[in-house]
Design an enzyme around this catalytic site. Structure first.
Site, PDB file in Angstrom:
ATOM      1  N   GLU A 172      -4.762 -11.725   8.152  1.00  0.00           N
ATOM      2  CA  GLU A 172      -5.597 -10.510   8.116  1.00  0.00           C
ATOM      3  C   GLU A 172      -6.935 -10.758   7.431  1.00  0.00           C
ATOM      4  O   GLU A 172      -7.588  -9.821   6.995  1.00  0.00           O
ATOM      5  CB  GLU A 172      -4.838  -9.347   7.471  1.00  0.00           C
ATOM      6  CG  GLU A 172      -4.147  -9.663   6.160  1.00  0.00           C
ATOM      7  CD  GLU A 172      -3.356  -8.473   5.600  1.00  0.00           C
ATOM      8  OE1 GLU A 172      -3.453  -7.357   6.117  1.00  0.00           O
ATOM      9  OE2 GLU A 172      -2.643  -8.685   4.590  1.00  0.00           O
TER      10      GLU A 172
ATOM     11  N   HIS B 270       0.819  -1.220   0.000  1.00  0.00           N
ATOM     12  CA  HIS B 270       0.000   0.000   0.000  1.00  0.00           C
ATOM     13  C   HIS B 270       0.848   1.262   0.000  1.00  0.00           C
ATOM     14  O   HIS B 270       0.330   2.344  -0.248  1.00  0.00           O
ATOM     15  CB  HIS B 270      -0.924   0.015   1.220  1.00  0.00           C
ATOM     16  CG  HIS B 270      -1.952  -1.072   1.196  1.00  0.00           C
ATOM     17  ND1 HIS B 270      -2.888  -1.188   0.199  1.00  0.00           N
ATOM     18  CD2 HIS B 270      -2.186  -2.111   2.031  1.00  0.00           C
ATOM     19  CE1 HIS B 270      -3.652  -2.245   0.432  1.00  0.00           C
ATOM     20  NE2 HIS B 270      -3.247  -2.821   1.534  1.00  0.00           N
TER      21      HIS B 270
ATOM     22  N   ASP C  21      -7.167  -4.834   8.079  1.00  0.00           N
ATOM     23  CA  ASP C  21      -7.894  -5.787   7.225  1.00  0.00           C
ATOM     24  C   ASP C  21      -8.648  -6.817   8.063  1.00  0.00           C
ATOM     25  O   ASP C  21      -9.784  -7.175   7.738  1.00  0.00           O
ATOM     26  CB  ASP C  21      -6.909  -6.502   6.279  1.00  0.00           C
ATOM     27  CG  ASP C  21      -6.659  -5.680   5.024  1.00  0.00           C
ATOM     28  OD1 ASP C  21      -7.614  -5.086   4.504  1.00  0.00           O
ATOM     29  OD2 ASP C  21      -5.497  -5.608   4.578  1.00  0.00           O
TER      30      ASP C  21
HETATM   31  C1  3PY Z   1      -3.531  -4.088   7.963  1.00  0.00           C
HETATM   32  O1  3PY Z   1      -3.730  -3.638   9.105  1.00  0.00           O
HETATM   33  O2  3PY Z   1      -4.371  -4.725   7.318  1.00  0.00           O
HETATM   34  C2  3PY Z   1      -2.241  -3.889   7.329  1.00  0.00           C
HETATM   35  O3  3PY Z   1      -1.959  -4.532   6.346  1.00  0.00           O
HETATM   36  C3  3PY Z   1      -1.337  -2.852   7.894  1.00  0.00           C
HETATM   37  O4  3PY Z   1      -0.450  -2.375   6.975  1.00  0.00           O
HETATM   38 MG    MG Z   2      -3.575  -5.376   5.347  1.00  0.00          MG
END
Ligand code: 3PY
Ligand code: MG
Length: 232
Positions: A126, A32, A152
């Site tokens: 995530e 990102h 996420d």
């Molecule tokens: C998240 O919190 O999903 C991340 O990937 C942080 O960069």
């Molecule tokens: Mg993430």
């Protein structure tokens, strides 16, 4: 706790300078953040002693991206959106040369293979699928760290990120991740992105935590400079 700083802005010298600020590790974000092959190579070519550990968060669980980050000289990779033990095994294979893995030999780029210091392979938990299979992911041979992406993960679970982080009950999602890591004998890590979240994550038992970001540190520095200059 191993305190890390997360580099998203994309600046080469800015990111190289983060390494000298006392953090244990720097995460260069190519998923990102504004980093790419070129900036990663340029940052790593500026490294000097004492070095912090530099991990690249690659854009995807892709063997080419993982190989290129390691060819550039990163100490390891953080692989996003790993949803199963099979996907974790694919990330591990991409991070290591044969016979351990399938990574291609590429020292033409100027680095040397140091078999005594294999790269660190961290996989991100995530998603809801990953949380379901967290024990199997943690037990996948060659996974050195599970790194939680709480933003996420909270989206996937329909929670606010601070709600996810504040849940310290025995069966809470984050407790389950830490327990799986401890059972498998691997490191538990997480992205905080702000010191107050890092404190909660440390209390959960996370060891490698991205405490703040390059943009967060700039904002903090600017606020304290303005406060100091406004003082009577
Ligand atoms: C998240 O919190 O999903 C991340 O990937 C942080 O960069
Ligand atoms: Mg993430």
């Amino acid at each position: 706790m191993h305190a890390g700083v997360w580099a998203s802005l994309g600046g080469v010298r800015l990111t190289a300078a983060l390494e000298g600020l006392g953090f244990d590790w720097v995460g260069i974000d190519a998923q990102h953040g504004h980093h790419d092959d070129r900036s990663i190579r340029d940052i790593l070519s500026l490294r000097r002693e004492p070095r912090a550990t530099v991990l690249v968060r690659v854009a995807a669980n892709d063997p080419t991206m993982i190989g290129r980050a390691l060819d550039a000289g990163a100490d390891g990779v953080i692989v996003p959106l790993v949803g199963s033990p099979e996907e974790a095994a694919a990330a591990v294979a991409a991070a290591h040369h044969p016979p351990r893995g399938t990574r291609s030999w590429g020292p033409l780029a100027g680095y040397e293979i140091d078999l005594a210091r294999p790269p660190m392979c961290a996989v991100m938990v995530e998603t809801a699928d990953a949380l379901e299979q967290v024990a199997g992911i943690a037990a996948t041979p060659g996974v050195d760290m599970i790194f939680v992406g709480p933003f996420d993960l909270s989206l996937a679970l329909g929670l606010e990120v601070n709600e996810l982080i504040a849940d310290t009950s025995e069966r809470s999602p984050l407790r389950r991740v830490v327990a799986a890591c401890s059972e498998a004998g691997i490191v538990a890590g997480a992205f905080a992105g702000a010191p107050e979240r890092a404190v909660h994550l440390r209390e959960h038992g996370f060891d490698w935590v991205a405490v703040d970001t390059d943009s967060g540190l700039l904002a903090l520095g600017a606020a304290s400079a303005m406060l100091a200059s406004a003082a009577p």
